[in-house]
Scaffold this motif. Structure first.
Motif, PDB file in Angstrom:
ATOM      1  N   ARG A 163       7.165   3.505  -4.469  1.00  0.00           N
ATOM      2  CA  ARG A 163       7.199   4.839  -3.878  1.00  0.00           C
ATOM      3  C   ARG A 163       6.545   4.873  -2.501  1.00  0.00           C
ATOM      4  NH1 ARG A 163       5.530   7.985  -9.480  1.00  0.00           N
ATOM      5  NH2 ARG A 163       7.668   8.374 -10.226  1.00  0.00           N
ATOM      6  N   MET A 164       5.666   3.932  -2.228  1.00  0.00           N
ATOM      7  CA  MET A 164       5.027   3.912  -0.902  1.00  0.00           C
ATOM      8  C   MET A 164       6.037   3.543   0.183  1.00  0.00           C
ATOM      9  SD  MET A 164       1.201   2.427  -1.729  1.00  0.00           S
ATOM     10  CE  MET A 164       1.680   1.128  -2.880  1.00  0.00           C
ATOM     11  N   LEU A 165       6.908   2.593  -0.107  1.00  0.00           N
ATOM     12  CA  LEU A 165       7.977   2.278   0.851  1.00  0.00           C
ATOM     13  C   LEU A 165       8.973   3.422   0.931  1.00  0.00           C
ATOM     14  CD1 LEU A 165       8.820  -1.513   0.344  1.00  0.00           C
ATOM     15  CD2 LEU A 165       7.802  -0.427   2.344  1.00  0.00           C
ATOM     16  N   ARG A 166       9.247   4.050  -0.198  1.00  0.00           N
ATOM     17  CA  ARG A 166      10.135   5.219  -0.183  1.00  0.00           C
ATOM     18  C   ARG A 166       9.525   6.343   0.649  1.00  0.00           C
ATOM     19  NH1 ARG A 166      13.946   6.143  -4.107  1.00  0.00           N
ATOM     20  NH2 ARG A 166      13.124   8.204  -4.640  1.00  0.00           N
ATOM     21  N   PRO A 191      -2.449  -2.127  -1.516  1.00  0.00           N
ATOM     22  CA  PRO A 191      -2.506  -3.454  -2.144  1.00  0.00           C
ATOM     23  C   PRO A 191      -1.640  -3.599  -3.388  1.00  0.00           C
ATOM     24  CG  PRO A 191      -4.702  -2.785  -1.452  1.00  0.00           C
ATOM     25  CD  PRO A 191      -3.809  -1.589  -1.275  1.00  0.00           C
ATOM     26  N   LEU A 192      -1.219  -2.493  -4.001  1.00  0.00           N
ATOM     27  CA  LEU A 192      -0.363  -2.568  -5.187  1.00  0.00           C
ATOM     28  C   LEU A 192       1.043  -3.058  -4.862  1.00  0.00           C
ATOM     29  CD1 LEU A 192      -1.344   0.716  -7.083  1.00  0.00           C
ATOM     30  CD2 LEU A 192      -2.180  -1.619  -7.468  1.00  0.00           C
ATOM     31  N   MET A 193       1.375  -3.135  -3.571  1.00  0.00           N
ATOM     32  CA  MET A 193       2.694  -3.633  -3.195  1.00  0.00           C
ATOM     33  C   MET A 193       2.920  -5.068  -3.672  1.00  0.00           C
ATOM     34  SD  MET A 193       4.657  -1.434  -1.780  1.00  0.00           S
ATOM     35  CE  MET A 193       5.877  -2.648  -1.331  1.00  0.00           C
ATOM     36  N   ARG A 194       1.849  -5.802  -3.949  1.00  0.00           N
ATOM     37  CA  ARG A 194       1.997  -7.190  -4.399  1.00  0.00           C
ATOM     38  C   ARG A 194       2.694  -7.284  -5.754  1.00  0.00           C
ATOM     39  NH1 ARG A 194      -3.362  -5.823  -5.307  1.00  0.00           N
ATOM     40  NH2 ARG A 194      -4.144  -6.145  -7.438  1.00  0.00           N
ATOM     41  N   ARG A 202      13.172  -5.551   0.149  1.00  0.00           N
ATOM     42  CA  ARG A 202      14.277  -5.738   1.096  1.00  0.00           C
ATOM     43  C   ARG A 202      15.241  -4.558   1.084  1.00  0.00           C
ATOM     44  NH1 ARG A 202      19.168  -6.212  -0.774  1.00  0.00           N
ATOM     45  NH2 ARG A 202      18.529  -7.861  -2.191  1.00  0.00           N
ATOM     46  N   SER A 203      15.548  -4.059  -0.106  1.00  0.00           N
ATOM     47  CA  SER A 203      16.462  -2.927  -0.207  1.00  0.00           C
ATOM     48  C   SER A 203      15.926  -1.706   0.535  1.00  0.00           C
ATOM     49  CB  SER A 203      16.706  -2.588  -1.681  1.00  0.00           C
ATOM     50  OG  SER A 203      17.558  -1.472  -1.800  1.00  0.00           O
ATOM     51  N   GLU A 204      14.644  -1.413   0.375  1.00  0.00           N
ATOM     52  CA  GLU A 204      14.057  -0.266   1.075  1.00  0.00           C
ATOM     53  C   GLU A 204      14.028  -0.490   2.580  1.00  0.00           C
ATOM     54  OE1 GLU A 204      13.133   2.773   0.106  1.00  0.00           O
ATOM     55  OE2 GLU A 204      13.881   2.318  -1.909  1.00  0.00           O
ATOM     56  N   LEU A 205      13.673  -1.704   2.996  1.00  0.00           N
ATOM     57  CA  LEU A 205      13.643  -1.998   4.432  1.00  0.00           C
ATOM     58  C   LEU A 205      15.026  -1.866   5.054  1.00  0.00           C
ATOM     59  CD1 LEU A 205      11.244  -5.093   4.561  1.00  0.00           C
ATOM     60  CD2 LEU A 205      10.709  -2.718   5.139  1.00  0.00           C
ATOM     61  N   GLU A 206      16.041  -2.342   4.347  1.00  0.00           N
ATOM     62  CA  GLU A 206      17.403  -2.214   4.861  1.00  0.00           C
ATOM     63  C   GLU A 206      17.783  -0.756   5.064  1.00  0.00           C
ATOM     64  OE1 GLU A 206      20.196  -5.873   3.555  1.00  0.00           O
ATOM     65  OE2 GLU A 206      19.585  -4.583   1.906  1.00  0.00           O
ATOM     66  N   ARG A 219       7.184   2.172  13.048  1.00  0.00           N
ATOM     67  CA  ARG A 219       5.840   2.617  13.416  1.00  0.00           C
ATOM     68  C   ARG A 219       5.038   3.034  12.186  1.00  0.00           C
ATOM     69  NH1 ARG A 219       8.998   5.367  17.868  1.00  0.00           N
ATOM     70  NH2 ARG A 219       8.766   3.977  19.674  1.00  0.00           N
ATOM     71  N   LEU A 220       5.685   3.687  11.239  1.00  0.00           N
ATOM     72  CA  LEU A 220       4.991   4.062  10.007  1.00  0.00           C
ATOM     73  C   LEU A 220       4.616   2.825   9.192  1.00  0.00           C
ATOM     74  CD1 LEU A 220       7.018   7.210   8.880  1.00  0.00           C
ATOM     75  CD2 LEU A 220       4.607   7.138   9.538  1.00  0.00           C
ATOM     76  N   LEU A 221       5.497   1.837   9.166  1.00  0.00           N
ATOM     77  CA  LEU A 221       5.179   0.594   8.467  1.00  0.00           C
ATOM     78  C   LEU A 221       3.956  -0.077   9.088  1.00  0.00           C
ATOM     79  CD1 LEU A 221       8.623  -1.118   7.771  1.00  0.00           C
ATOM     80  CD2 LEU A 221       6.952  -0.382   6.063  1.00  0.00           C
ATOM     81  N   LEU A 222       3.919  -0.103  10.414  1.00  0.00           N
ATOM     82  CA  LEU A 222       2.780  -0.712  11.086  1.00  0.00           C
ATOM     83  C   LEU A 222       1.491   0.041  10.771  1.00  0.00           C
ATOM     84  CD1 LEU A 222       4.352  -1.480  14.588  1.00  0.00           C
ATOM     85  CD2 LEU A 222       3.676  -3.147  12.861  1.00  0.00           C
TER      86      LEU A 222
END
Length: 440
Positions: A163-166, A191-194, A202-206, A219-222
């Motif tokens: 959900r953080m990537l979402r 840290p829970l992304m691990r 990859r799906s979310e990044l795409e 910018r939000l990712l950074l």
């Protein structure tokens, strides 16, 4: 809690499903993304329906169904108008692996069902008359341009770390500001992304990069530093994007996701072989990875040839266009015409780099302007880009030269191809055979 939406969802199949369930004595509503997009007057992609009917009761109501997700209470109803996922109202247990609930319990309360969802804008429901049920003020948040978790943001991200990537994707796609408490919870739970599989990452990044605001997503990712906590560490210095802020804005001018990824990865100034490793870790398909790496490798090859100490220059110390033309044509043959045309699209989109420093900046300040002016015309002069287009085959060579097939064949064919591409040889069988004999 209820309000009328201006943009009613017009879908005959969905209306038929809801009506059928209501006639059988059950509650049924449109839920999730389709309601959110209706509120925003955006194009609706997927329609989801939630109901008080149990899965077996849903199956009993319709002639054709597919049990696509019975473990989660989901049945797909098949109608002439299309397929519709219908899910029973549910309450979820503790989550396992920071990704999915260990089990679900069916309930009859719509509000409890909406309470388990990620963000307020996704926790709205709509009845068949277009009335909105909005117990967590998703409409108010959308009107205010705010992205907020339902309930405790720390708990929502702790349940499902994806959900953080979402959150980043929704904030960029819908031009929303992440509510302060939600953002602080994201930073804390990063840290829970691990625990999240790389293919889900990859799906979310795409979806972020192909969306309407890739620069905002980057910018939000950074700012979130989510990429520092992935299951597999990527050999990519993402912080280098900070030095190319104007170039990030130019990414959205490129239509294809392939071009967007190539430009973003070019800005990191990482060797193409390292990029290949990173894309493999992210589970990109081999074809997608090869296409991006070919663009980067072509730029590297051209830059290396133009910036070498022995590269010819004109009388005032500028690059020699004739030398660049040769390097460009050979690079296009070796890396592929598609890579050459993709690189030109990316160079045309990039802003002025006169204030930048480094190897990439040097390339953009010297070779890139001439490539933008002449690169397309130079490509049009290339008679063939691949061995398949060459008017002679390995079998022809072996027969004419009286030699057994071997490694020499590929080497000689490549030499003939490159000479043909440069216009030194006509793409005619007799001429190519004569040149092959002379090369022996």
């Amino acid at each position: 809690m209820s309000d009328k939406v201006n943009s009613h969802i017009q879908d005959r199949g969905a209306s038929a499903v809801i009506c059928k369930l209501e006639e059988a004595g059950y509650e049924a509503y449109l839920v999730g993304g389709c309601v959110r997009d209706a509120v925003l007057n955006r194009r609706i992609k997927d329609i989801d329906i939630a109901t008080s009917a149990l899965p077996e009761q849903v199956i009993a109501c319709f002639t054709r169904t597919v049990p696509t997700g019975l473990q989660h209470g989901t049945v797909t109803v098949v109608l002439a108008e299309g397929t519709y996922e219908v899910t029973t109202f549910r309450k979820e247990s503790e989550y396992e692996g920071f990704r999915r609930p260990a089990s679900v319990a069916y309930i009859s309360d719509l509000i409890e069902d909406l309470k388990r969802r990620d963000f307020t804008m996704n926790a709205m429901a709509m009845d068949r008359n277009g009335r909105i049920l909005d117990p967590f003020d998703g409409q108010k948040d959308l009107e205010a341009g705010v992205l907020r978790c339902v309930g405790s943001a720390e708990e929502r991200f702790g349940e499902d770390a994806l959900r953080m990537l979402r959150c980043v994707r929704f904030a960029s796609t819908y031009k929303l500001e992440v509510e302060a408490g939600t953002w602080q919870a994201l930073l804390k739970q990063a840290p829970l992304m691990r625990h999240i599989a790389m293919e889900r990452v990859r799906s979310e990044l795409e979806r972020m990069i192909e969306g309407p605001a890739p620069a905002r997503a980057v910018r939000l990712l950074l700012a979130s530093r989510l990429t520092a906590h992935l299951k597999k560490q990527l050999p990519l210095p993402f912080e280098r994007w900070l030095a190319w802020d104007d170039a990030l804005d130019a990414v959205s001018a490129l239509e294809g996701q392939h071009d967007r990824w190539s430009m973003l990865l070019m800005l990191l100034e990482v060797p193409s072989d390292i990029v290949r490793t990173a894309l493999q870790e992210l589970t990109f398909s081999r074809a997608d990875g090869d296409a991006v790496v070919a663009d980067l490798a072509l730029r590297e090859a051209v830059a290396a040839q133009m910036h070498s100490g022995g590269a010819p220059q004109d009388a005032v110390g500028q690059i020699d266009p004739a030398h660049l033309e040769r390097v460009w044509k050979l690079g296009a043959v070796r890396r592929g015409e598609a890579a050459a045309r993709a690189l030109l699209r990316q160079l045309r989109a990039l802003p002025d780099a006169s204030q930048q420093r480094g190897e990439l900046a040097r390339f953009l300040q010297t070779a890139a302007p001439e490539l933008v002016r002449s690169g397309e015309a130079w490509l049009s002069e290339v008679l063939c880009f691949s061995l398949k287009q060459l008017a002679i085959s390995g079998k022809d060579l072996a027969g004419e030269l009286g030699l057994q097939p071997g490694p020499w064949m590929g080497t000689l064919l490549q030499q003939l191809l490159e000479r043909t591409a440069l216009g030194e040889l006509a793409n005619e069988k007799d001429i190519l055979i004569q040149a092959a004999r002379a090369a022996q």
